[in-house]
Design a protein around this motif. Structure first.
Motif, PDB file in Angstrom:
ATOM      1  N   SER A 138      -4.512  -9.548  52.921  1.00 41.30           N
ATOM      2  CA  SER A 138      -4.713  -8.423  53.839  1.00 41.30           C
ATOM      3  C   SER A 138      -3.685  -8.583  54.955  1.00 41.30           C
ATOM      4  O   SER A 138      -2.508  -8.821  54.692  1.00 41.30           O
ATOM      5  N   SER A 139      -4.106  -8.488  56.179  1.00 43.01           N
ATOM      6  CA  SER A 139      -3.215  -8.588  57.335  1.00 43.01           C
ATOM      7  C   SER A 139      -4.084  -8.687  58.573  1.00 43.01           C
ATOM      8  O   SER A 139      -5.276  -8.333  58.548  1.00 43.01           O
ATOM      9  N   ILE A 140      -3.495  -9.151  59.665  1.00 44.79           N
ATOM     10  CA  ILE A 140      -4.228  -9.105  60.922  1.00 44.79           C
ATOM     11  C   ILE A 140      -4.556  -7.659  61.279  1.00 44.79           C
ATOM     12  O   ILE A 140      -5.534  -7.377  61.974  1.00 44.79           O
ATOM     13  N   VAL A 143      -8.038  -6.390  60.228  1.00 41.10           N
ATOM     14  CA  VAL A 143      -9.235  -6.736  61.000  1.00 41.10           C
ATOM     15  C   VAL A 143      -9.203  -6.157  62.409  1.00 41.10           C
ATOM     16  O   VAL A 143     -10.194  -6.219  63.135  1.00 41.10           O
ATOM     17  N   ARG A 144      -8.036  -5.641  62.807  1.00 40.55           N
ATOM     18  CA  ARG A 144      -7.932  -4.962  64.103  1.00 40.55           C
ATOM     19  C   ARG A 144      -6.964  -3.794  63.940  1.00 40.55           C
ATOM     20  O   ARG A 144      -6.099  -3.807  63.058  1.00 40.55           O
ATOM     21  N   ALA A 181      -5.454 -13.255  55.975  1.00 46.51           N
ATOM     22  CA  ALA A 181      -4.972 -12.170  56.844  1.00 46.51           C
ATOM     23  C   ALA A 181      -3.881 -12.717  57.758  1.00 46.51           C
ATOM     24  O   ALA A 181      -4.161 -13.213  58.858  1.00 46.51           O
ATOM     25  N   GLY A 183      -0.708 -12.944  60.402  1.00 44.18           N
ATOM     26  CA  GLY A 183      -0.162 -12.237  61.545  1.00 44.18           C
ATOM     27  C   GLY A 183       1.330 -12.036  61.359  1.00 44.18           C
ATOM     28  O   GLY A 183       1.793 -11.771  60.247  1.00 44.18           O
ATOM     29  N   VAL A 238     -12.682 -14.177  55.093  1.00 47.96           N
ATOM     30  CA  VAL A 238     -11.402 -13.638  55.566  1.00 47.96           C
ATOM     31  C   VAL A 238     -10.819 -14.651  56.537  1.00 47.96           C
ATOM     32  O   VAL A 238     -11.378 -14.878  57.619  1.00 47.96           O
ATOM     33  N   GLU A 240      -8.052 -15.601  59.034  1.00 46.30           N
ATOM     34  CA  GLU A 240      -6.963 -15.084  59.864  1.00 46.30           C
ATOM     35  C   GLU A 240      -5.988 -16.211  60.160  1.00 46.30           C
ATOM     36  O   GLU A 240      -6.364 -17.236  60.728  1.00 46.30           O
ATOM     37  N   ASP A 242      -2.871 -16.285  62.155  1.00 46.62           N
ATOM     38  CA  ASP A 242      -2.009 -15.484  63.023  1.00 46.62           C
ATOM     39  C   ASP A 242      -1.620 -16.176  64.320  1.00 46.62           C
ATOM     40  O   ASP A 242      -0.982 -15.573  65.186  1.00 46.62           O
TER      41      ASP A 242
END
Length: 246
Positions: A138-140, A143-144, A181, A183, A238, A240, A242
């Protein structure tokens, strides 16, 4: 990481960046690789960096029939598939929503989200038999939210929702599904890096609490962990990676 030696891992998007770094990492841990990417040049270079003795063929994850054919070929060649790394994706371009074309929308959806669906569906019978795992990228921005990245956010939030649902569906069959995820990472497809300007890179570094961008190798280490025995109770997670964005 333990439990990866001799395992067969299918990687999409392995022609550069995070996909390539993960292939190199898994090769070093003794895995047998199925290296795929849309770029023939990219997979050839990755194959060479991994010793030249793995399966390597082009794959366009946006084309479901191409995915099904390639998965069948991998199983015929390597005998099975134990783990899948869904890394193929298109990095975003900042657009106000009023400037987003239907072509851009369709392209991101086809690769970033439909691609994960198609590869997962085609490999499920094999990964279930092996009681293996999936790691999806996914990616940061999954989630935001990010202004002017609405379509990219939609695809990457979609990857997380899809992955969590699949974790519930496949968990009882002994298959784990997790998400990484990232960053800001120093990859060729990172828009800021591609600009080649110090200002773009410094802006990304200032946005990070560690004051720097991450490397593909740092993501690869997390992917290998999620596939390994040390993470055997992680499902639907998940992670993160980042550096903590400000």
């Amino acid at each position: 990481m333990t439990g990866l030696s001799g395992k067969v891992v299918l990687l999409t998007g392995a022609g550069s960046g995070i996909g390539r770094a993960t292939a190199i990492k898994l090769h070093g841990l003794g895995a047998t690789l199925a290296i795929t990417d849309v770029s023939q040049e990219g997979i050839s270079q990755t194959l060479e960096l991994c010793g030249g003795k793995h399966y390597a063929q082009t794959l366009d994850v946006s084309k479901q029939q191409d995915v099904e054919n390639r998965v069948a070929e991998i199983v015929a060649s390597l005998g099975r598939i134990d783990h899948v790394f869904n890394c193929a994706g298109i990095n975003p371009t900042a657009f106000p929503l009023t400037d987003v074309s239907e072509e851009y929308y369709d392209k991101l959806m086809a690769v970033n989200l439909k691609g994960v669906f198609s590869v997962t569906k085609a490999t499920m019978p094999h990964v279930t038999t092996s009681r293996g795992s999936y790691v999806n990228v996914s990616s940061i921005l999954g989630v935001r939210a990010g202004a002017e990245y609405a379509i990219y956010c939609a695809t990457k939030w979609g990857v997380i929702g899809f992955s969590k649902a699949m974790a519930l569906e496949l968990g009882p069959k002994g298959v784990r599904v997790n998400v990484v995820a990232p960053g800001y990472i120093t990859t060729p497809t990172n828009a800021g890096v591609a600009k080649g300007t110090d200002d773009a890179i410094k802006e990304m570094e200032r946005a990070n609490s560690l004051g720097r961008m991450g490397t593909p190798e740092e993501i690869a280490a997390v992917v290998a962990f999620l596939m390994g025995d040390e993470a055997k109770y992680m499902n639907g997670s998940v992670v993160e990676v980042d550096g903590m964005m400000k």
